[in-house]
Scaffold this motif. Structure first.
Motif, mmCIF file in Angstrom:
data_model
loop_
_atom_site.group_PDB
_atom_site.id
_atom_site.type_symbol
_atom_site.label_atom_id
_atom_site.label_comp_id
_atom_site.label_asym_id
_atom_site.label_seq_id
_atom_site.Cartn_x
_atom_site.Cartn_y
_atom_site.Cartn_z
ATOM 1 N N ALA A 282 66.115 32.999 1.882
ATOM 2 C CA ALA A 282 64.692 33.303 1.699
ATOM 3 C C ALA A 282 63.834 32.138 2.197
ATOM 4 O O ALA A 282 62.792 32.340 2.836
ATOM 5 N N ARG A 283 64.289 30.909 1.925
ATOM 6 C CA ARG A 283 63.531 29.733 2.397
ATOM 7 C C ARG A 283 63.495 29.690 3.923
ATOM 8 O O ARG A 283 62.448 29.457 4.521
ATOM 9 N N ALA A 285 63.822 32.185 6.015
ATOM 10 C CA ALA A 285 62.978 33.276 6.516
ATOM 11 C C ALA A 285 61.504 32.939 6.341
ATOM 12 O O ALA A 285 60.678 33.177 7.225
ATOM 13 N N GLN A 286 61.170 32.351 5.188
ATOM 14 C CA GLN A 286 59.773 32.049 4.902
ATOM 15 C C GLN A 286 59.248 30.918 5.791
ATOM 16 O O GLN A 286 58.089 30.924 6.181
ATOM 17 N N CYS A 291 54.207 34.294 6.952
ATOM 18 C CA CYS A 291 53.480 35.491 6.511
ATOM 19 C C CYS A 291 54.283 36.331 5.527
ATOM 20 O O CYS A 291 53.756 37.248 4.906
ATOM 21 N N MET A 292 55.559 36.016 5.365
ATOM 22 C CA MET A 292 56.420 36.807 4.475
ATOM 23 C C MET A 292 56.354 36.349 3.021
ATOM 24 O O MET A 292 57.001 36.935 2.153
ATOM 25 N N ARG A 293 55.596 35.299 2.754
ATOM 26 C CA ARG A 293 55.660 34.656 1.442
ATOM 27 C C ARG A 293 55.468 35.610 0.265
ATOM 28 O O ARG A 293 56.208 35.578 -0.698
ATOM 29 N N ASN A 294 54.461 36.480 0.363
ATOM 30 C CA ASN A 294 54.254 37.363 -0.801
ATOM 31 C C ASN A 294 54.758 38.793 -0.588
ATOM 32 O O ASN A 294 54.390 39.713 -1.317
ATOM 33 N N VAL A 295 55.662 38.959 0.368
ATOM 34 C CA VAL A 295 56.335 40.255 0.531
ATOM 35 C C VAL A 295 57.495 40.316 -0.462
ATOM 36 O O VAL A 295 58.228 39.349 -0.628
ATOM 37 N N ARG A 296 57.620 41.450 -1.097
ATOM 38 C CA ARG A 296 58.626 41.541 -2.163
ATOM 39 C C ARG A 296 59.995 41.966 -1.648
ATOM 40 O O ARG A 296 60.106 42.844 -0.794
ATOM 41 N N ARG B 98 51.547 48.571 2.980
ATOM 42 C CA ARG B 98 50.811 47.336 2.692
ATOM 43 C C ARG B 98 50.718 46.467 3.946
ATOM 44 O O ARG B 98 51.638 46.459 4.775
ATOM 45 N N SER B 101 49.803 39.513 4.246
ATOM 46 C CA SER B 101 48.587 38.812 3.867
ATOM 47 C C SER B 101 48.887 37.336 3.831
ATOM 48 O O SER B 101 50.035 36.925 3.682
ATOM 49 N N GLU B 102 47.855 36.559 3.994
ATOM 50 C CA GLU B 102 48.046 35.110 4.080
ATOM 51 C C GLU B 102 47.887 34.445 2.719
ATOM 52 O O GLU B 102 47.990 33.245 2.608
ATOM 53 N N ILE C 450 60.845 40.730 -6.533
ATOM 54 C CA ILE C 450 60.169 39.432 -6.538
ATOM 55 C C ILE C 450 59.796 39.087 -5.109
ATOM 56 O O ILE C 450 60.407 39.587 -4.168
ATOM 57 N N THR C 451 58.807 38.233 -4.965
ATOM 58 C CA THR C 451 58.377 37.915 -3.605
ATOM 59 C C THR C 451 59.389 36.980 -2.950
ATOM 60 O O THR C 451 60.129 36.257 -3.624
ATOM 61 N N LEU C 452 59.372 37.033 -1.618
ATOM 62 C CA LEU C 452 60.255 36.141 -0.864
ATOM 63 C C LEU C 452 59.954 34.695 -1.244
ATOM 64 O O LEU C 452 60.867 33.878 -1.363
ATOM 65 N N GLY C 453 58.661 34.394 -1.462
ATOM 66 C CA GLY C 453 58.279 33.042 -1.834
ATOM 67 C C GLY C 453 58.876 32.628 -3.172
ATOM 68 O O GLY C 453 59.346 31.501 -3.339
ATOM 69 N N ALA C 456 62.504 32.095 -2.583
ATOM 70 C CA ALA C 456 62.714 30.869 -1.793
ATOM 71 C C ALA C 456 62.611 29.628 -2.683
ATOM 72 O O ALA C 456 63.314 28.647 -2.474
#
Lengths: 368, 103, 466
Positions: A282-283, A285-286, A291-296, B98, B101-102, C450-453, C456
């Motif tokens: 995940a790290r 990819a992010q 832009c993927m940070r808040n994709v679930r 969706r 988003s940034e 959960i989010t990727l962030g 991560a």
């Protein structure tokens, strides 16, 4: 039950072998302990790539690409193949230099499918990629397919060519009677002169019964998939300095793999996930796609895959028995090779030779 | 559409915050589920599906059905039934798949 | 090295979790309670003691019983983590948590899964239209937000909660224009032999009769034994139609509350790979448990409706029983002491459970609710119909896991929660096999998205014993 050939394992390679054998006039019975495509073949990331392959695999991979690009004609069915291109990004100059050397090496071997692109071209192909990526290799005809759909299409193709599939049928014992193999399974007895071992993570056990023990290990590559997101990334994206496989499907979901392994339990046909390894993926990819940070992430899973110590498969005739063949140990990158593996096996079975160079994949390399 | 019935007359129950639903300011009780605030606001749908575009509204209000996905303070696909209102919160409908988003 | 783990992590602060936490604190266990909601209570006692209603008595005396439990819970010595989602649990006792955008993990020597029930999916044509929600959802809005639907309401389906919500809505002044019961007439006959046993817990029966009387008194049109339930409307609910006694009926309404009983929420025990049993009487899956609530995974216990539907009173008792057994494993009490303390709980539990066979058989969901018509959406997230599932079976699909590859049911954000039961049952019916043989979706982490962030930033478990 009798057939010309018995194929053990109904993954992509077993289905492909049965299909090519059938089209060459050789009837086969395909034995599968679970159901076709249950394990690595049906649950892998679906990458269809020549990019980054071991030099020994490149001729096979290039030949397989011929099938992928004409799959509708070949199978009459859709495998979900999309020619999106595959991109391998360099995250700094030293990685970029490695990529340049790689492409130069391939050119010297006569292969031109991998191509160096600069940062501008990378931004053009993958606008969402992080600004720190300095360039990439691209393989424009590569792409991805839908694994389970592909196995199903090959299975149906094999059935149309006369193959019979026996699901829920575990091989217990192989007995050689003259020139015939007697295969005792959990519910049937099969007899055939030709035997093909395409049993993936379970192939080591079959090879051992053939008196060809090989140092195959069983691993559980992990994957994760996201919720649907508006389209933002067309090609399949990998990295150079760390493992990553990243693609967005047409339905918007994003699949992230990256070589990290869970624990495989081949006896129970189960896997355990390692959340630490998934966090690492995940790290990665992010960092490459901020832009993927808040994709679930909706689901993580792992397949069960056979891995050889040298990272390339065993493909070819048995060293001990005539009319007996292996195709296993694809070390987590066998999906793309599926169409050509079956053809090689069929050619070996029919005419005892193949036009493709397969010496590097001989089982003999592991035998004394 | 939902209507409110008489509430306890104490400080906890009287305290209000202002949130913005589709840009419209609305006063709602402090700590309320976003989904409840949305239902009381008369919004006819909270999202349309990424598959067919069909309109949807909250269904279970206990976090299991994921029908109430909305963009809350810029974060898409947030569960409105699992999120509490905060002063100044911005709640938007989601049409189809969706966006990235940034935030 | 000092063992930094909690003795016990309890997932869920409903009746089972609250009671278990209070007991655990009594034994001096280092206990962590994790819950998704901001306040303890679970769904049945949601916001207990904090309901904004001017008159919380309109919810009835049962809801107020939660205040006693919550008060005991509030005084207990333990750590309580509210508003946190559990997205991963492993058999060694590691729990992955997420709260306000941060993911981390904790480790415990034992885990008690007290995640309760969810409403059985009610797949009928049109059930995805705006205006349709579950009866439980309607009740949550009343309890937590002092809100009722404006305009005409129909309640449809089956089960005790449907009556309770109707009664509460009448108390709150809601306009109920129809009470539409799908309970099959045959169920009355199959349940009848269990009525004498049920009289041993007669308070449940009297409550039910009271609700029915209230409906009559309020002159709510009641329809019994209805079939062919369908929601009419284009982009929103306009009416509900059904057939009753050979006639077609249509009731215009602005809100439709559906209910078909409750089923265990097995997402966590499934993700753990615990063995699950198909409960023929309750028509649902439940984890296989021993007498103390232990699963086939040594450190994992289940209490409350998540282990089989028993109701709030039974859930509390199960929470206390599981804690007794865990205290014994932690060498805090001897076996004899455990059994002595358990004895009165077991007597009380047996009494409460006397009502279950009667209720289970009376409110058994109808065949069509379990295996809906082809046109009916089964997977709400990915919009897969029952007909789609049947055609997958005809294409050679053997079980629920393969359907995901054929057409994505169960692959959306709800992770199969709203379609899993139906998909298993439709495949079983289509293949002529018992549901137990067809099986269920393989549930994989994250248990909640959960989010990727968050993933991560997820670090190695805190205090995990290597």
């Amino acid at each position: 039950m009798h057939a010309d050939a018995v194929v053990i394992g109904a993954g992509i390679h077993g289905c492909s072998a049965a299909l090519h054998l059938g089209r060459a006039g050789i009837s086969s019975i395909v034995l599968e302990q679970a159901y076709p495509g249950r394990h690595a073949s049906g649950v892998n990331a679906g990458g269809v790539r020549r990019l980054g392959r071991h030099p020994a695999e490149i001729p096979l991979s290039v030949a397989a690409m011929g099938f992928w690009l004409n799959m509708e004609d070949f199978l009459g069915q859709d495998c979900g193949f999309r020619r999106t291109g595959q991109v391998k990004v360099a995250e700094d100059e030293s990685e970029m230099e490695r990529l340049r050397q790689r492409v130069a090496q391939l050119r010297s071997l006569g292969f031109t499918h991998e191509e160096i692109i600069d940062q501008d071209e990378l931004k053009h192909l993958v606008p969402a990629v992080s600004g720190h990526c300095v360039g990439a290799i691209v393989c424009r005809d590569d792409g991805y397919a839908l694994p389970f759909q592909t196995v199903t299409a090959f299975r149906k193709g094999a059935e149309a060519a006369g193959a019979q599939f026996k699901a829920g049928c575990r091989v217990d014992k192989l007995v050689r009677r003259g020139s015939i193999w007697q295969v005792q399974t959990s519910r049937l007895m099969i007899e055939a002169p030709i035997l093909v071992n395409c049993s993936g993570a379970w192939a080591g056990g079959i090879a051992e019964q053939l008196d060809e023990p090989v140092p195959v290990s069983v691993e559980a590559p992990m994957l994760m998939i996201s919720e649907r997101v508006a389209p933002f990334c067309n090609p399949v994206v990998g990295a150079t300095g760390r493992p990553l496989s990243f693609k967005q499907f047409e339905n918007g979901t994003v699949l992230i793999g990256g070589g990290h392994r869970g624990q495989a339990d081949p006896a129970r046909q189960e896997t355990q996930l390692d959340m630490g390894g998934l966090a690492f993926s995940a790290r990665t990819a992010q960092e490459i796609f901020p832009c993927m940070r808040n994709v679930r992430v909706l689901r993580c899973w792992a397949g069960i895959e056979a891995v050889m110590p040298d990272g390339i498969p065993v493909i070819g005739p048995s060293a001990k028995f005539p009319d007996t063949f292996h195709a296993f140990g694809f070390s987590a990158h066998g999906f793309q090779l599926g169409p050509i593996t079956g053809q090689i096996i069929a050619h070996l079975a029919v005419q005892s030779e193949t036009s493709l160079p397969i010496e590097a994949f001989s089982i003999g390399r592991f035998l004394e | 559409m939902f209507r409110r019935i008489p509430r306890r007359d104490d400080e906890e129950s009287r305290s209000l915050v202002t949130i913005f639903i589709e840009g419209k300011p609305i006063q709602v009780p402090t700590g309320e589920m976003v989904a409840a605030a949305v239902l009381a606001s008369g919004l006819g749908w909270v999202r349309s599906t990424p598959v067919s575009g069909a309109p949807r509204m909250p269904y279970c209000l206990m976090g299991v059905c994921f029908e109430c996905l909305m963009e809350i303070d810029g974060v898409p696909n947030s569960q409105a039934c699992m999120t509490r209102v905060r002063e100044g919160m911005r709640v938007e409908r989601q049409a189809g798949v969706r966006p990235l988003s940034e935030v | 090295m000092e063992d930094k783990r909690y003795d016990l992590a309890i997932i869920g602060a409903g009746p089972a979790g609250m009671a278990a936490a209070s007991s655990a604190a009594g034994f001096g266990l280092r206990c962590l309670v994790i819950d998704e909601q901001p306040r303890p209570g679970g769904q049945i006692y949601r916001d207990t003691g904090h309901s904004p209603l001017a008159n919380p008595d309109l919810l009835g005396p049962d809801y107020r019983e939660g205040e006693v439990l919550a008060a005991e819970f509030g005084k207990a010595q333990m750590e309580y983590l509210s508003g946190a989602a559990v997205w991963h649990v492993d058999a060694d006792g590691v729990v992955g948590l997420s709260r306000e955008g941060r993911a981390w993990s904790v480790a415990a020597r034992y885990i008690l899964v007290a995640t309760g029930a969810m409403e059985r999916p009610c797949p009928i044509p049109g059930w995805t239209l705006p205006g349709v929600m579950t009866a439980g959802a309607g009740q949550i809005l009343l309890k937590t937000s002092a809100m009722i639907p404006d305009g005409p309401i129909v309640l449809a389906g089956s089960g005790p909660l449907l009556f309770l919500v109707a009664w509460q809505y009448l108390n709150a002044g809601a306009e109920i224009v129809g009470f539409v019961e799908t309970t099959s007439r045959a169920n009355y006959l199959s349940a009848l032999p269990f009525l004498p046993k049920a009289l041993g817990a007669a308070e449940y029966l009297f409550k039910g009769l009271g609700y029915m009387k209230a409906l009559r008194k309020a002159r709510v049109p009641v329809f019994k034994g209805v079939a062919d339930l369908r929601v009419e409307g284009d982009s929103k609910l306009e009416a509900i139609s059904f057939s009753v006694g050979g006639k077609n009926k249509r009731i215009g309404c602005d809100t439709l509350l559906l209910h078909q009983g409750v089923v265990p929420n097995v997402q966590i025990t499934r993700a753990l790979g615990c063995e699950h049993i198909w409960d023929i009487r309750q028509v649902c899956w439940r984890p296989r448990l021993d007498d103390w609530g232990r699963t086939d995974s040594e450190k994992i216990y289940v209490a409350g409706d998540g282990g089989g539907i028993g109701g709030a009173a039974v859930a509390q008792i199960q929470g206390r029983l599981a804690t007794l057994e865990i205290a014994r494993h932690l060498n805090i009490i001897e076996t004899a002491e455990r059994d002595r303390l358990a004895a009165p709980h077991r007597v009380a539990m047996a009494r409460h459970l006397r009502i279950r066979p009667f209720l289970d058989l009376l409110y058994r969901p109808t065949e069509v609710m379990r295996c809906p018509s082809d046109e009916t959406i089964v997977c709400r997230c990915e919009e897969v119909t029952a007909g789609d599932i049947r055609s997958m079976v005809r294409m050679g699909c053997l079980g629920p896991n393969q359907t995901k590859s054929f057409g994505r049911p169960g692959m959306g954000p709800c992770q199969g929660r709203l379609c899993g039961l139906t998909v298993s049952e439709v495949i079983a019916a289509e293949r002529g096999l018992p549901t137990a043989e067809v099986g269920y979706y393989r549930i994989r982490p994250p248990i909640k998205p959960i989010t990727l962030g968050e993933l991560a930033a997820f670090d190695a478990p805190e205090g995990k014993q290597k």
